[in-house]
Design an enzyme around this catalytic site. Structure first.
Site, PDB file in Angstrom:
ATOM      1  CB  VAL A  31      17.560  -8.726  35.729  1.00  0.00           C
ATOM      2  CG1 VAL A  31      16.857  -9.879  35.031  1.00  0.00           C
ATOM      3  CG2 VAL A  31      18.092  -9.148  37.090  1.00  0.00           C
ATOM      4  CE1 TYR A  32      21.291  -7.630  40.019  1.00  0.00           C
ATOM      5  CE2 TYR A  32      23.674  -7.379  39.996  1.00  0.00           C
ATOM      6  CZ  TYR A  32      22.529  -7.878  40.583  1.00  0.00           C
ATOM      7  OH  TYR A  32      22.622  -8.618  41.735  1.00  0.00           O
TER       8      TYR A  32
END
Length: 328
Positions: free
Chosen positions: A52-53
């Site tokens: 999710v970064y």
């Protein structure tokens, strides 16, 4: 850079890790390349990311850099899965989601395996044994070499680790747990850290500089305009550590730094790096200059009296049942 075993495993990692939370958003490809090259040339090996970064951009960027800049064989790549952009369900620890997320991570990273794969957070809506089975499948299939968890509280970590250890040779023992840990946040010392030490799980501290506050850049009333505290993305993340309690701890760190002729950053990072159970603090430098400042801690070991003073000024209040009840 010194290498350490990750928990009670044979995997060795650099005792400072490189975080990529801002890659693909606040850190562009040019700065990421400079940071990666600086880290690699200093002997760093552990690079931490998550699916999710940057909505996947951090993994994609890391994959590009391992193609053309740093040899894949020189890195220990760690990624995470389980966080989802759903306001009704922040975490999905189902076997199906986790394994699909791992395959997507491998595609973005341009590799057929990751060295460490971690469940990003505990999912109360999925049976824990189902979540842990995804780790077993990932390791058995060769898509992950080691497995761990992140943001599990004490009982969750102990339950997960004990479940894995109950069937040796069949289930994959947990190698690591990634948790926030610094002089400004010592909550894991209540239960998480004792459990990790007892079960042979290596600790990977995130935000070891107290979300940047322990560098001393926020002393005074004004927020530095180029700081995370002043940004739209991270302002609310930094704000809890701008209170009077944090200010007292930052003052103590700065006093120690003055006495040792080093920087507050070096003092704060050396303190957490050398705590029992810590394998490698994860540093999220936005550029090579910031990273170089952090890596300069390699030559520093804090004197015992400084450590004791910092322990005292930042000590959390631990009472029943964390200590022997007969002494209370």
């Amino acid at each position: 850079m010194e290498q350490r075993h990750l928990g009670r495993t044979g995997l060795r990692v650099s005792r400072i890790g490189l975080g990529t939370l801002t890659w693909g958003r606040d850190t562009d490809e040019h700065d990421a390349a400079d940071v990666m090259k600086t880290f690699w040339e200093a002997g760093g090996t552990l690079v931490d990311t998550a699916d999710v970064y940057g909505d996947g951009d951090a993994e994609y960027l890391l994959g590009r850099l391992t193609e053309g800049l740093v040899p894949r064989r020189d890195l220990i790549i760690s990624t995470k899965a389980g966080s989802v952009p759903d306001p009704d369900r922040r975490f999905d620890g189902s076997r199906g989601h986790l394994l699909a997320a791992l395959d997507a991570s491998l595609a973005r990273l341009g590799t057929d395996y990751v060295d460490l794969w971690q469940v990003h957070a505990f999912d109360p809506d999925t049976p824990l044994e189902e979540t842990l089975q995804a780790l077993d499948i990932a390791v058995a299939s060769g898509r992950a070499r080691y497995a761990g968890v992140s943001n599990f509280c004490g009982w969750q970590l102990a339950k997960a680790a004990t479940w894995q250890l109950s069937a040796p040779g069949t289930r994959t023992r947990l190698a690591a747990t990634q948790m926030e840990y610094s002089l400004l946040q010592r909550g894991i010392e209540r239960e998480v850290l004792p459990a990790a030490l007892d079960l042979g799980i290596g600790l990977l501290p995130s935000s070891p500089l107290g979300r940047g506050v322990l560098t001393g850049k926020y002393r005074g009333d004004a927020l530095p305009p180029d700081s995370r505290g002043a940004s739209d993305h991270f302002g609310l993340f930094v704000e809890p550590y701008l209170d009077d309690t944090a200010s007292r701890i930052v003052d103590a760190v700065s006093t120690a730094a003055d006495g040792l002729a080093v920087t507050p950053l070096q003092v704060a990072l050396a303190w957490v790096r050398d705590r029992p159970g810590v394998a490698a603090p994860i540093i999220g430098a936005r550029n090579a200059q910031q990273l170089t400042a952090a890596l300069s801690v390699e030559a520093l070991s804090l004197p015992d009296e400084i450590c004791r003073a910092l322990d005292d000024v930042s000590a959390p209040e631990h009472r029943y049942p964390d200590h022997d009840w007969s002494t209370l």
